[in-house]
Write a protein that holds these residues in place. Structure first.
Motif, PDB file in Angstrom:
ATOM      1  N   HIS A  89       6.376 -34.667  17.103  1.00  0.00           N
ATOM      2  CA  HIS A  89       5.035 -35.176  17.363  1.00  0.00           C
ATOM      3  C   HIS A  89       4.743 -36.261  16.318  1.00  0.00           C
ATOM      4  O   HIS A  89       4.882 -36.016  15.116  1.00  0.00           O
ATOM      5  CB  HIS A  89       4.016 -34.037  17.256  1.00  0.00           C
ATOM      6  N   VAL A  90       4.350 -37.453  16.783  1.00  0.00           N
ATOM      7  CA  VAL A  90       4.085 -38.580  15.885  1.00  0.00           C
ATOM      8  C   VAL A  90       2.606 -38.941  15.947  1.00  0.00           C
ATOM      9  O   VAL A  90       2.038 -39.090  17.027  1.00  0.00           O
ATOM     10  CB  VAL A  90       4.945 -39.806  16.270  1.00  0.00           C
ATOM     11  N   VAL A  91       2.009 -39.081  14.765  1.00  0.00           N
ATOM     12  CA  VAL A  91       0.614 -39.505  14.645  1.00  0.00           C
ATOM     13  C   VAL A  91       0.618 -40.849  13.930  1.00  0.00           C
ATOM     14  O   VAL A  91       1.193 -40.982  12.854  1.00  0.00           O
ATOM     15  CB  VAL A  91      -0.218 -38.488  13.833  1.00  0.00           C
ATOM     16  N   THR A  92      -0.015 -41.849  14.531  1.00  0.00           N
ATOM     17  CA  THR A  92      -0.128 -43.151  13.877  1.00  0.00           C
ATOM     18  C   THR A  92      -1.539 -43.314  13.344  1.00  0.00           C
ATOM     19  O   THR A  92      -2.496 -42.784  13.913  1.00  0.00           O
ATOM     20  CB  THR A  92       0.193 -44.303  14.846  1.00  0.00           C
ATOM     21  N   ALA A  93      -1.653 -44.032  12.237  1.00  0.00           N
ATOM     22  CA  ALA A  93      -2.965 -44.196  11.620  1.00  0.00           C
ATOM     23  C   ALA A  93      -3.070 -45.549  10.947  1.00  0.00           C
ATOM     24  O   ALA A  93      -2.235 -45.922  10.135  1.00  0.00           O
ATOM     25  CB  ALA A  93      -3.196 -43.088  10.597  1.00  0.00           C
ATOM     26  N   THR A  94      -4.079 -46.290  11.323  1.00  0.00           N
ATOM     27  CA  THR A  94      -4.457 -47.499  10.619  1.00  0.00           C
ATOM     28  C   THR A  94      -5.933 -47.725  10.913  1.00  0.00           C
ATOM     29  O   THR A  94      -6.452 -47.219  11.910  1.00  0.00           O
ATOM     30  CB  THR A  94      -3.592 -48.718  11.022  1.00  0.00           C
ATOM     31  N   GLY A  95      -6.611 -48.410  10.046  1.00  0.00           N
ATOM     32  CA  GLY A  95      -8.040 -48.588  10.276  1.00  0.00           C
ATOM     33  C   GLY A  95      -8.690 -49.516   9.280  1.00  0.00           C
ATOM     34  O   GLY A  95      -8.020 -50.310   8.625  1.00  0.00           O
TER      35      GLY A  95
END
Length: 106
Positions: free
Chosen positions: A2-8
């Motif tokens: 399971h891959v979670v991407t995060a940028t913001g």
């Protein structure tokens, strides 16, 4: 896996209380995901603000993450604004995030 991407947003760094609150919330969410997904990987960007909060939460929670940078000189260009102590502290934080990453993709 399971891959979670995060940028913001980077604007969040202006509010230390919000940063601390978000850090705690992200740690809580990582803990939840770790229980749900035994094979979990986060992918984070390399900017300050949200990217930094997620990377530091991954470090805190012993959660592997891949750090994705736009180019090899990104850290030196983006994180070191000047030669002041604040500039050195910023670069030190980035190097810590980079060193703790499971993988760095450029």
């Amino acid at each position: 896996m399971h891959v979670v991407t995060a940028t913001g947003t980077r604007k969040i760094i202006r509010d230390r209380i919000a940063c601390r609150t978000l850090f705690t919330l992200v740690c809580d969410r990582i803990r939840e995901y770790q229980q749900l997904y035994p094979q979990l990987m986060f992918v984070v960007g390399g900017a300050d603000g949200w990217d930094e909060i997620v990377a530091m939460a991954c470090i805190e929670m012993n959660q592997p993450y891949c750090l994705v940078l736009p180019n090899a000189g990104y850290g030196e260009y983006y994180w070191r604004e000047d030669h002041s102590q604040e500039g050195k502290d910023r670069m030190s934080r980035f190097l810590h995030i980079q060193e703790q990453a499971w993988h760095v993709e450029v």
